[in-house]
Write a protein that holds these residues in place. Structure first.
Motif, mmCIF file in Angstrom:
data_model
loop_
_atom_site.group_PDB
_atom_site.id
_atom_site.type_symbol
_atom_site.label_atom_id
_atom_site.label_comp_id
_atom_site.label_asym_id
_atom_site.label_seq_id
_atom_site.Cartn_x
_atom_site.Cartn_y
_atom_site.Cartn_z
ATOM 1 N N HIS A 1 0.810 -1.214 0.000
ATOM 2 C CA HIS A 1 0.000 0.000 0.000
ATOM 3 C C HIS A 1 0.846 1.268 0.000
ATOM 4 C CE1 HIS A 1 0.823 0.220 4.396
ATOM 5 N NE2 HIS A 1 0.807 -1.082 4.275
ATOM 6 N N CYS A 2 2.142 1.149 -0.289
ATOM 7 C CA CYS A 2 3.004 2.340 -0.335
ATOM 8 C C CYS A 2 3.679 2.470 -1.699
ATOM 9 C CB CYS A 2 4.046 2.290 0.778
ATOM 10 S SG CYS A 2 3.353 2.499 2.430
ATOM 11 N N ILE A 3 4.761 1.705 -1.900
ATOM 12 C CA ILE A 3 5.545 1.858 -3.128
ATOM 13 C C ILE A 3 4.716 1.545 -4.367
ATOM 14 C CG2 ILE A 3 7.619 1.122 -4.360
ATOM 15 C CD1 ILE A 3 8.872 0.427 -1.700
ATOM 16 N N GLY A 4 3.845 0.546 -4.272
ATOM 17 C CA GLY A 4 3.048 0.161 -5.430
ATOM 18 C C GLY A 4 1.830 1.026 -5.665
ATOM 19 N N ILE A 5 1.545 1.947 -4.741
ATOM 20 C CA ILE A 5 0.337 2.777 -4.830
ATOM 21 C C ILE A 5 0.657 4.264 -4.964
ATOM 22 C CG2 ILE A 5 -1.705 3.563 -3.566
ATOM 23 C CD1 ILE A 5 -2.028 0.766 -4.639
ATOM 24 N N ASP A 6 1.566 4.754 -4.125
ATOM 25 C CA ASP A 6 1.812 6.196 -4.030
ATOM 26 C C ASP A 6 2.154 6.879 -5.354
ATOM 27 O OD1 ASP A 6 1.306 5.719 -1.416
ATOM 28 O OD2 ASP A 6 3.334 6.071 -0.686
ATOM 29 N N PRO A 7 2.938 6.243 -6.240
ATOM 30 C CA PRO A 7 3.236 6.923 -7.506
ATOM 31 C C PRO A 7 1.995 7.301 -8.303
ATOM 32 C CG PRO A 7 4.757 5.110 -7.190
ATOM 33 C CD PRO A 7 3.729 4.990 -6.111
ATOM 34 N N TYR A 8 0.928 6.533 -8.167
ATOM 35 C CA TYR A 8 -0.293 6.841 -8.905
ATOM 36 C C TYR A 8 -0.936 8.142 -8.421
ATOM 37 C CZ TYR A 8 -0.046 2.295 -11.136
ATOM 38 O OH TYR A 8 0.354 1.216 -11.879
ATOM 39 N N TYR A 9 -0.687 8.499 -7.166
ATOM 40 C CA TYR A 9 -1.214 9.763 -6.647
ATOM 41 C C TYR A 9 -0.524 10.949 -7.319
ATOM 42 C CZ TYR A 9 -4.344 7.897 -3.126
ATOM 43 O OH TYR A 9 -5.401 7.282 -2.513
ATOM 44 N N LEU A 10 0.793 10.844 -7.475
ATOM 45 C CA LEU A 10 1.519 11.929 -8.138
ATOM 46 C C LEU A 10 1.200 11.950 -9.634
ATOM 47 C CD1 LEU A 10 3.441 14.239 -7.638
ATOM 48 C CD2 LEU A 10 5.363 12.670 -7.999
ATOM 49 N N LEU A 11 1.067 10.772 -10.239
ATOM 50 C CA LEU A 11 0.685 10.704 -11.658
ATOM 51 C C LEU A 11 -0.669 11.356 -11.883
ATOM 52 C CD1 LEU A 11 1.763 7.047 -12.524
ATOM 53 C CD2 LEU A 11 2.647 9.113 -13.611
ATOM 54 N N TYR A 12 -1.594 11.073 -10.995
ATOM 55 C CA TYR A 12 -2.949 11.633 -11.106
ATOM 56 C C TYR A 12 -2.921 13.161 -11.046
ATOM 57 C CZ TYR A 12 -7.687 12.894 -9.546
ATOM 58 O OH TYR A 12 -8.925 13.479 -9.407
ATOM 59 N N LYS A 13 -2.192 13.702 -10.075
ATOM 60 C CA LYS A 13 -2.130 15.160 -9.915
ATOM 61 C C LYS A 13 -1.420 15.807 -11.094
ATOM 62 C CE LYS A 13 -3.056 18.880 -7.647
ATOM 63 N NZ LYS A 13 -4.456 19.287 -7.445
ATOM 64 N N ALA A 14 -0.332 15.190 -11.555
ATOM 65 C CA ALA A 14 0.416 15.749 -12.682
ATOM 66 C C ALA A 14 -0.461 15.822 -13.934
ATOM 67 C CB ALA A 14 1.656 14.912 -12.956
ATOM 68 N N ARG A 15 -1.245 14.778 -14.171
ATOM 69 C CA ARG A 15 -2.115 14.768 -15.348
ATOM 70 C C ARG A 15 -3.237 15.778 -15.226
ATOM 71 N NH1 ARG A 15 -1.738 8.226 -15.339
ATOM 72 N NH2 ARG A 15 0.091 8.042 -16.721
ATOM 73 N N GLN A 16 -3.694 16.011 -13.991
ATOM 74 C CA GLN A 16 -4.678 17.075 -13.772
ATOM 75 C C GLN A 16 -4.123 18.430 -14.204
ATOM 76 O OE1 GLN A 16 -6.015 17.194 -9.664
ATOM 77 N NE2 GLN A 16 -8.002 16.357 -10.248
ATOM 78 N N LEU A 17 -2.811 18.583 -14.042
ATOM 79 C CA LEU A 17 -2.146 19.842 -14.377
ATOM 80 C C LEU A 17 -1.693 19.889 -15.837
ATOM 81 C CD1 LEU A 17 -0.026 20.134 -11.101
ATOM 82 C CD2 LEU A 17 -2.095 21.419 -11.673
ATOM 83 N N GLY A 18 -2.042 18.857 -16.591
ATOM 84 C CA GLY A 18 -1.725 18.852 -18.016
ATOM 85 C C GLY A 18 -0.369 18.297 -18.376
ATOM 86 N N TYR A 19 0.273 17.582 -17.432
ATOM 87 C CA TYR A 19 1.579 17.001 -17.725
ATOM 88 C C TYR A 19 1.510 15.497 -17.529
ATOM 89 C CZ TYR A 19 6.522 15.851 -17.547
ATOM 90 O OH TYR A 19 7.752 15.288 -17.787
ATOM 91 N N ASP A 20 1.997 14.748 -18.514
ATOM 92 C CA ASP A 20 2.014 13.290 -18.438
ATOM 93 C C ASP A 20 3.437 12.830 -18.112
ATOM 94 O OD1 ASP A 20 1.172 10.683 -18.544
ATOM 95 O OD2 ASP A 20 1.411 10.506 -20.718
ATOM 96 N N PRO A 21 3.713 12.439 -16.869
ATOM 97 C CA PRO A 21 5.076 12.063 -16.471
ATOM 98 C C PRO A 21 5.555 10.831 -17.225
ATOM 99 C CG PRO A 21 3.706 12.486 -14.544
ATOM 100 C CD PRO A 21 2.788 12.397 -15.731
ATOM 101 N N GLN A 22 6.734 10.922 -17.785
ATOM 102 C CA GLN A 22 7.265 9.821 -18.567
ATOM 103 C C GLN A 22 8.027 8.814 -17.701
ATOM 104 O OE1 GLN A 22 6.468 9.727 -21.989
ATOM 105 N NE2 GLN A 22 5.178 11.362 -21.190
ATOM 106 N N VAL A 23 8.913 9.289 -16.862
ATOM 107 C CA VAL A 23 9.773 8.405 -16.076
ATOM 108 C C VAL A 23 8.957 7.644 -15.028
ATOM 109 C CG1 VAL A 23 11.738 8.305 -14.493
ATOM 110 C CG2 VAL A 23 11.793 9.852 -16.460
ATOM 111 N N ILE A 24 8.122 8.351 -14.290
ATOM 112 C CA ILE A 24 7.319 7.711 -13.238
ATOM 113 C C ILE A 24 6.391 6.669 -13.846
ATOM 114 C CG2 ILE A 24 5.631 8.102 -11.402
ATOM 115 C CD1 ILE A 24 6.735 10.947 -11.152
#
Length: 430
Positions: free
Chosen positions: A262-285
């Motif tokens: 519930h940490c390493i396998g989940i938390d990145p999706y929270y940052l991905l979600y917020k970044a996409r809300q802001l119009g940026y699609d993270p490539q590395v993450i």
């Protein structure tokens, strides 16, 4: 607030008593009066009997703790300093599921009084506390942030199964909505955290710091997983490569493996979600997540290939998978990538048996509709050691051979064993 808590004129309420909340509540309860709240009445009953439902804390951890365990939200009205430690999962589409966080905020909002404090520990994306949680608190309470109540964010840093780095020995990040909130929150946590506290300048900084801790680990492990795929094609042992590379002083000691929990396998999706809300699609993450999420299918395919190379039809094989929890020596099965591995094996119509000394058979049945065996059978075509439980570390080649037939195949996903060709066993590891 701190002085009133110290003098036991006011009390703390910890909402959510899992891996994070229960140790925190008990630590607070050695200094302050505490209410431990959880919506699961069965778990609360266990804690009232000094039993940790997560099986991480011994009964004596409950001794001399000034704490009231309850599942009644009305009791929260007696508290003045609220700490939220509920899960923050993702849904089937990998989108943040804030329902537990919102329900906790609603319950606190109904109990909130002028002068109260609310501190969130649950992992979220930067901005969640201020954009999602505070409006709920204000709506439910009719109070206003700043003039009526204070809010902070202090990300949890619990490492389940780690007996060395415990709550009070890990530096704690704290933050607040203003200078006064930061000062009081820092004092409260400083009373229980021997390692000290770090005062982040804003709530968003503290939220971001937490989420990237696990994003960084996720990316490093995804690199190791990708290297293991490449080296396997070359016929090179990845662990031997990492051992050699590790002789350089600044080489980071990461290893390949399944990334669940519930940490390493989940938390990145929270940052991905917020970044996409802001119009940026993270490539590395996103790339790291894709690699790590793809490892169960890769391992299942590898085993199927090994069977075919030995003229075995995967549909006619029986495989033992040892370990289901998301990491060693814990009972937590949430977001277990071993469960994904089992599903991938079943796609090849492989007959899979599953054992785990730490997982609850009832929880496994409810969560994954899978059956845990009490003990392994025999005549297996292959064994996969998927989790590095202490119970598995002392096993040897004769033991594995005794459970298998023909030319036995051992997949050692955690690199626990040293097996040579002379051992008469077909050995593979990431």
């Amino acid at each position: 607030m701190f002085n009133a808590l110290k003098e036991k004129e006011k009390q703390i309420a910890v909402i959510g008593l899992g891996y994070v909340g229960l140790p925190l509540a008990l630590e607070f309860a050695r200094q302050f009066r505490v209410i431990g709240f959880d919506t699961n009445a069965d778990r609360v009953a266990m804690m009232q009997r000094a039993e940790d439902p997560s099986r991480q804390l011994p009964p004596d951890a409950f001794a001399q703790a000034n704490i009231l365990f309850t599942a009644d939200p009305e009791v929260l009205k007696q508290a003045h300093f609220f700490v939220v430690a509920v899960p923050t999962p993702v849904d089937e589409y990998k989108v943040p599921d804030l329902k537990p966080l919102q329900r906790a905020s609603e319950a606190i909002g109904r109990a909130l009084k002028p002068g109260d404090y609310v501190v969130y520990e649950s992992t979220v994306y930067p901005g969640c506390t201020e954009d999602d949680c505070i409006p709920t608190l204000e709506h439910q309470s009719g109070l206003t942030l700043g003039s009526d109540f204070k809010v902070g964010y202090s990300p949890e840093r619990i490492n389940p199964g780690d007996k060395q780095r415990t709550l009070s020995t890990i530096l704690k990040i704290v933050s607040g909505n203003d200078a006064e909130a930061l000062r009081e929150i820092s004092a409260v946590y400083g009373a229980i955290i021997r390692a000290g506290v770090y005062e982040a300048p804003t709530i968003k900084v503290a939220e971001a710091a937490k989420v990237i801790e696990n994003v960084q680990r996720d990316l490093n492990i995804s690199l190791m997983n990708e290297l293991s795929i490449i080296f396997d094609k070359m016929g090179v042992d990845t662990h031997e490569v990492l051992k050699a590379a590790g002789t350089k002083w600044n080489f980071l000691p990461f290893t390949p493996g399944l990334v669940g929990g519930h940490c390493i396998g989940i938390d990145p999706y929270y940052l991905l979600y917020k970044a996409r809300q802001l119009g940026y699609d993270p490539q590395v993450i996103n790339s790291g997540r894709r690699i790590n999420d793809g490892m169960p299918a890769y391992i299942a395919t590898k085993l199927a290939q090994l069977f075919l190379q030995r003229d075995k039809n995967p549909r006619q094989t029986k495989v033992l998978v040892m370990g289901l929890t998301f990491k060693e020596n814990v009972s937590d099965i949430r977001n277990s990538k071993v469960a994904d591995l089992v599903r991938e094996l079943m796609k090849y119509a492989i007959n899979v048996h599953l054992i785990d000394p730490h997982a609850s058979p009832n929880e496994v049945a409810q969560e994954y509709r899978m059956t845990l065996m009490d003990t392994p059978s025999t005549n297996y075509d292959a064994i996969i050691v998927a989790v590095g439980h202490d119970e598995y570390k002392g096993l040897d080649v004769p033991y594995f051979k005794s459970l298998m037939n023909g030319v036995p195949i051992l997949l050692d996903l955690k690199g626990l064993y040293s097996v040579t060709a002379a051992d008469g066993i077909d050995y593979w590891r990431l």
